[in-house]
Scaffold this active site. Sequence first.
Site, PDB file in Angstrom:
ATOM      1  N   GLN A 118       8.936  -3.699  16.388  1.00  0.00           N
ATOM      2  CA  GLN A 118       9.614  -4.245  15.382  1.00  0.00           C
ATOM      3  C   GLN A 118      10.789  -3.532  15.058  1.00  0.00           C
ATOM      4  O   GLN A 118      11.777  -4.003  14.875  1.00  0.00           O
ATOM      5  CB  GLN A 118       8.644  -4.373  14.104  1.00  0.00           C
ATOM      6  CG  GLN A 118       9.577  -5.019  13.014  1.00  0.00           C
ATOM      7  CD  GLN A 118       8.629  -5.495  11.811  1.00  0.00           C
ATOM      8  OE1 GLN A 118       8.096  -6.527  11.915  1.00  0.00           O
ATOM      9  NE2 GLN A 118       8.496  -4.622  10.734  1.00  0.00           N
ATOM     10  N   ARG A 165      -3.629  -5.318   6.572  1.00  0.00           N
ATOM     11  CA  ARG A 165      -4.644  -6.130   7.292  1.00  0.00           C
ATOM     12  C   ARG A 165      -6.102  -5.235   7.269  1.00  0.00           C
ATOM     13  O   ARG A 165      -7.048  -5.811   7.748  1.00  0.00           O
ATOM     14  CB  ARG A 165      -4.118  -6.423   8.775  1.00  0.00           C
ATOM     15  CG  ARG A 165      -3.290  -7.540   8.941  1.00  0.00           C
ATOM     16  CD  ARG A 165      -2.980  -8.175  10.273  1.00  0.00           C
ATOM     17  NE  ARG A 165      -2.285  -9.310  10.374  1.00  0.00           N
ATOM     18  CZ  ARG A 165      -0.998  -9.114  10.246  1.00  0.00           C
ATOM     19  NH1 ARG A 165      -0.255  -8.369  10.575  1.00  0.00           N
ATOM     20  NH2 ARG A 165      -0.162 -10.461  10.526  1.00  0.00           N
ATOM     21  N   HIS A 223       0.630  -1.300   0.075  1.00  0.00           N
ATOM     22  CA  HIS A 223       0.038  -0.023   0.054  1.00  0.00           C
ATOM     23  C   HIS A 223       0.756   1.203  -0.171  1.00  0.00           C
ATOM     24  O   HIS A 223       2.226   1.174  -0.014  1.00  0.00           O
ATOM     25  CB  HIS A 223      -1.011   0.021   1.278  1.00  0.00           C
ATOM     26  CG  HIS A 223      -0.288  -0.130   2.534  1.00  0.00           C
ATOM     27  ND1 HIS A 223       0.725   0.782   3.069  1.00  0.00           N
ATOM     28  CD2 HIS A 223      -0.320  -1.294   3.251  1.00  0.00           C
ATOM     29  CE1 HIS A 223       0.923   0.126   4.250  1.00  0.00           C
ATOM     30  NE2 HIS A 223       0.586  -1.025   4.389  1.00  0.00           N
ATOM     31  N   HIS A 270       4.312   1.238   2.017  1.00  0.00           N
ATOM     32  CA  HIS A 270       5.128   0.647   1.303  1.00  0.00           C
ATOM     33  C   HIS A 270       6.036   1.390   0.463  1.00  0.00           C
ATOM     34  O   HIS A 270       7.175   1.487   0.181  1.00  0.00           O
ATOM     35  CB  HIS A 270       5.101  -0.717   0.847  1.00  0.00           C
ATOM     36  CG  HIS A 270       4.392  -1.745   1.866  1.00  0.00           C
ATOM     37  ND1 HIS A 270       2.996  -1.975   2.021  1.00  0.00           N
ATOM     38  CD2 HIS A 270       4.834  -2.512   2.844  1.00  0.00           C
ATOM     39  CE1 HIS A 270       2.967  -2.863   2.942  1.00  0.00           C
ATOM     40  NE2 HIS A 270       4.244  -3.284   3.457  1.00  0.00           N
ATOM     41  N   GLY A 274       8.897   0.602   8.352  1.00  0.00           N
ATOM     42  CA  GLY A 274       7.720   1.716   8.711  1.00  0.00           C
ATOM     43  C   GLY A 274       7.799   1.742  10.407  1.00  0.00           C
ATOM     44  O   GLY A 274       7.962   0.798  10.906  1.00  0.00           O
TER      45      GLY A 274
HETATM   46  O1  PAF Z   1       6.904  -5.525   8.836  1.00  0.00           O
HETATM   47  C1  PAF Z   1       6.871  -6.684   7.845  1.00  0.00           C
HETATM   48  O2  PAF Z   1       6.255  -6.513   6.906  1.00  0.00           O
HETATM   49  C2  PAF Z   1       7.572  -7.987   8.624  1.00  0.00           C
HETATM   50  O3  PAF Z   1       7.496  -8.113   9.753  1.00  0.00           O
HETATM   51  C3  PAF Z   1       9.090  -8.039   7.886  1.00  0.00           C
HETATM   52  C4  PAF Z   1      10.152  -6.891   8.357  1.00  0.00           C
HETATM   53  C5  PAF Z   1       9.039  -7.876   6.255  1.00  0.00           C
HETATM   54  C6  PAF Z   1       9.630  -9.402   8.312  1.00  0.00           C
HETATM   55  O4  PAF Z   1       9.294 -10.334   7.749  1.00  0.00           O
END
Ligand code: PAF
EC number: 6.3.2.1
Length: 286
Positions: A155, A189, A34, A37, A149
């Site tokens: 993460q 999602r 989207h 990204h 992001g």
């Molecule tokens: O954020 C994501 O889309 C995923 O967690 C990643 C960093 C590509 C790892 O699979």
Amino acid sequence: MNTVKTVRELRAAVARARGEGKRIGFVPTMGNLHSGHVALITKATQRVDFVVASIFVNPLQFGAGEDLDKYPRTLAADQEKLLQAGCHLLFAPSVEEMYPEGTAGQTRVSVPQLSEGLCGASRPGHFEGVATVVSKLFNMVQPDLAIFGQKDFQQLAVIKSLVHDLNMPIQIIGEPTVRAADGLALSSRNGFLSEEQRAVAPIVYRTLSSIAEAIKQGDRDFPALISAQIQQLEAAGLRPDYLEIRHGQTLRPATAQDRDLVILVAAFLGTTRLIDNLHLNLDATA
Ligand code: PAF
């Protein structure tokens, strides 16, 4: 833009670009791209000469009963978006290519402390799966920089930590969350939401904004702020997983004295789990 599916082809293409003296940027994704990204790819094109994206729905980061099987796979549309955004190379491996011996005996990378709590509490093993696949992808691509992001705040913290701790010579850049006009953070999602749920979903960001506003006005009773907003989320029909105020760098629970704060939320709307966060640096906004 070339699409390659094997590590061998990926390494050959990156080596060619390196041979031409190009700096390599990397944007790992799980596809179903989207505008969020696309913003990461655009950022990469501004920073480096050769942009590599990956699309891999990583089974290692999904728990039992999570949405691995129904996670949207939209390769053709994704390729078009990447091409338009100026991406040079797409790596779209199969599960067998990434985990040729299966996942059971796969070496894991785990980042303690930062991976505990928040999403780590309700998704056991999730960050180990992320840290492992990101480490593998980093070793395959060997980029100069990688862009993620900020929507996945925890993460991003985990990835910065693993790169630091494992001495990987890769600069990690976090890009601001891209939002719909009504504030909802863009996410693959969101496509799971019904029309009615989509209309309710912006409350997630409104919740974060209300807390941030109250803190800016001097409110430091974090437990009271949180419990009032949890009630609001529940009244709107969401099932909050967590709503917390943490320190913006270390992610430890915030104290009333902290100036660098992040408010993080995860909440279910039906079966869809939405996450979002708002980073609030009181020294920067004062
Ligand atoms: O954020 C994501 O889309 C995923 O967690 C990643 C960093 C590509 C790892 O699979």
